[in-house]
Design a protein around this motif. Structure first.
Motif, PDB file in Angstrom:
ATOM      1  N   LEU A  49       0.824  -1.209   0.000  1.00  0.00           N
ATOM      2  CA  LEU A  49       0.000   0.000   0.000  1.00  0.00           C
ATOM      3  C   LEU A  49       0.855   1.254   0.000  1.00  0.00           C
ATOM      4  N   LEU A  50       1.948   1.232   0.717  1.00  0.00           N
ATOM      5  CA  LEU A  50       2.834   2.401   0.749  1.00  0.00           C
ATOM      6  C   LEU A  50       3.460   2.662  -0.621  1.00  0.00           C
ATOM      7  N   HIS A  51       3.457   1.646  -1.467  1.00  0.00           N
ATOM      8  CA  HIS A  51       3.999   1.786  -2.838  1.00  0.00           C
ATOM      9  C   HIS A  51       2.919   1.456  -3.863  1.00  0.00           C
ATOM     10  N   ALA A  52       1.660   1.749  -3.523  1.00  0.00           N
ATOM     11  CA  ALA A  52       0.547   1.384  -4.394  1.00  0.00           C
ATOM     12  C   ALA A  52       0.750   1.914  -5.812  1.00  0.00           C
ATOM     13  N   GLY A  53       0.559   1.033  -6.788  1.00  0.00           N
ATOM     14  CA  GLY A  53       0.723   1.403  -8.191  1.00  0.00           C
ATOM     15  C   GLY A  53       2.129   1.205  -8.718  1.00  0.00           C
ATOM     16  N   ASP A  54       3.075   0.994  -7.823  1.00  0.00           N
ATOM     17  CA  ASP A  54       4.470   0.786  -8.221  1.00  0.00           C
ATOM     18  C   ASP A  54       4.887  -0.652  -7.901  1.00  0.00           C
ATOM     19  N   VAL A 116      -4.517   0.278  -6.719  1.00  0.00           N
ATOM     20  CA  VAL A 116      -5.564   0.929  -5.930  1.00  0.00           C
ATOM     21  C   VAL A 116      -6.094   2.085  -6.765  1.00  0.00           C
ATOM     22  N   ARG A 117      -7.414   2.148  -6.933  1.00  0.00           N
ATOM     23  CA  ARG A 117      -7.987   3.229  -7.734  1.00  0.00           C
ATOM     24  C   ARG A 117      -7.653   4.582  -7.109  1.00  0.00           C
ATOM     25  N   GLN A 118      -7.597   5.615  -7.941  1.00  0.00           N
ATOM     26  CA  GLN A 118      -7.343   6.956  -7.439  1.00  0.00           C
ATOM     27  C   GLN A 118      -8.435   7.360  -6.447  1.00  0.00           C
ATOM     28  N   GLY A 119      -8.022   7.776  -5.284  1.00  0.00           N
ATOM     29  CA  GLY A 119      -8.973   8.098  -4.227  1.00  0.00           C
ATOM     30  C   GLY A 119      -9.270   6.932  -3.318  1.00  0.00           C
ATOM     31  N   GLY A 120      -8.722   5.759  -3.632  1.00  0.00           N
ATOM     32  CA  GLY A 120      -8.970   4.571  -2.837  1.00  0.00           C
ATOM     33  C   GLY A 120      -7.971   4.348  -1.719  1.00  0.00           C
ATOM     34  N   LEU A 121      -7.085   5.318  -1.497  1.00  0.00           N
ATOM     35  CA  LEU A 121      -6.075   5.239  -0.449  1.00  0.00           C
ATOM     36  C   LEU A 121      -5.979   6.603   0.212  1.00  0.00           C
ATOM     37  N   ASP A 122      -5.910   6.625   1.527  1.00  0.00           N
ATOM     38  CA  ASP A 122      -5.886   7.929   2.210  1.00  0.00           C
ATOM     39  C   ASP A 122      -4.675   8.775   1.824  1.00  0.00           C
TER      40      ASP A 122
END
Length: 290
Positions: A49-54, A116-122
Motif C-alpha cells: 500500500l505504501l507503494h501502491a501502483g508501483d 488501488v484506484r485513485q482516491g482509494g487510499l488515504d
C-alpha cells in the motif's frame, strides 16, 4: 474499496451496504476484520500500500519481512502471503473473484504491484490537500492554507500504521509520513496565528508543548499566542521551562531565534502583533496614499 495507512491499517468496502440501508443513512462498513490476521501478511499488505501502483521487488518484500536474517523459505513464504492476500481480496464485494484479485494484486517479474484506484487510499487524499495548500501559499491565502492543512491533518487516525509490525522499508516510510505530519501541523499553526486565531489555539498549543517538551517551534508558537492573549508572564514561563528541558536533557541553550522571541516579548515588540493579510495591507497602503 478504500485502504487506510494513516493510523491503523484499514479497509472499507462501500459495496457491503445495500441500497436500502444506504437510503436509511448508513455509510460504508469497515470490513477490516476480513484482513488476514497473520502479522507478516498484514506487514506485506502495508508495504504494498505504501507503494501502491508501483512494483515492489521480491527482494524488498523479503528484506522488509525478515531483514538480513531471512530463512531459506522466505521467497516461498512471500508467495504464500500473496496468495492469502488475494484470497482476502476475492472475498470483498468490490473485487468478487480470484481472477479479479489477481488483477488487483498483480505479479510482475520478481515482484508485485498492488493496484488501488485513485482516491482509494488515504495517501491520495493527503496529496490532494497538500497540493491545495501549495496553491494557497502561492497566492498568500492563509485562510485556504489553514483549511487545506487542517483537512490533511484530519486524515491521520493515529500514528501511521500503528498496528503493523515494521521492517526497514515500512519504518522509513512511517518516519517520513510522521515527519510530514509534524511539518503540516507547524505550517497550519503558523497560518492560523497569522489569521489572528491565537485564542482558539491556546489549548491545542498547550497540549502540544506538553507532548513535545523540547520542540522549539511549537514553544515559539505557544509563546506568541500567549503574548497576544495578554499573558506575557506565562509566555516567558514557557521559554524558561523549555530552557531547563534543553539544558537538562541536551546540555544546550534555546536557539538564537527563540532568544530573540523572548526579547521581543519582554520589550512588547510590535512585530509580535497580528498583522492584516498581505492583500489587505496593500489595499490599506493604497487608501493611505490618496
Amino acid at each position: 474499496m478504500e485502504f487506510g495507512v494513516l493510523g491503523p491499517l484499514s479497509v472499507t468496502d462501500s459495496t457491503v451496504i445495500s441500497p436500502a440501508r444506504a437510503a436509511a443513512g448508513e455509510g460504508p462498513r469497515d470490513i477490516g476484520g476480513r484482513l488476514p490476521s497473520a502479522p507478516k501478511t498484514r506487514q506485506l499488505l502495508a508495504l504494498l500500500l505504501l507503494h501502491a501502483g508501483d512494483q515492489v521487488s521480491l527482494d524488498t518484500c523479503v528484506q522488509e519481512l525478515w531483514g538480513d536474517d531471512s530463512p531459506r523459505s522466505a521467497v516461498q513464504s512471500v508467495h504464500t502471503r500473496v496468495f492469502q492476500l488475494r484470497r482476502a481480496l476475492a472475498a470483498w464485494p468490490s473485487v468478487g473473484s480470484a481472477e479479479a484479485a489477481k488483477r488487483v494484486l498483480e505479479t510482475r517479474y520478481q515482484g508485485y504491484v498492488l493496484r488501488v484506484r485513485q482516491g482509494g487510499l488515504d495517501l491520495h487524499a493527503l496529496e490532494g490537500h497538500l497540493a491545495e495548500a501549495r496553491r494557497a501559499q502561492a497566492f498568500d491565502d492563509d485562510m485556504l492554507l489553514a483549511t487545506s492543512l487542517r483537512s490533511a491533518l484530519g486524515l491521520w487516525r493515529g500514528r501511521t500504521l500503528v498496528d503493523v509490525q515494521a521492517g526497514p522499508h515500512i519504518q522509513a516510510q512511517v518516519a517520513r509520513l510522521e515527519g510530514m505530519r509534524m511539518t503540516v501541523l507547524e505550517q497550519c499553526l503558523d497560518a492560523e496565528l497569522r489569521l489572528g486565531l491565537h485564542h482558539q489555539l491556546l489549548s491545542e498549543l498547550g497540549l502540544l508543548v506538553s507532548r513535545y517538551p523540547m520542540h522549539e517551534n511549537l514553544h515559539a508558537q505557544y509563546m506568541i499566542a500567549l503574548y497576544r492573549c495578554g499573558r506575557t508572564a506565562h509566555a516567558l514561563e514557557v521559554f524558561h521551562l523549555l530552557s531547563r528541558h534543553l539544558a537538562d536533557e541536551l546540555g544546550i541553550e534555546p536557539s538564537h531565534k527563540l532568544r530573540k522571541l523572548q526579547t521581543a516579548v519582554l520589550t512588547e515588540n510590535a512585530e509580535l502583533d497580528v498583522r492584516p493579510p498581505q492583500n489587505l495591507r496593500l489595499s490599506l497602503d493604497l487608501v493611505a496614499s490618496r
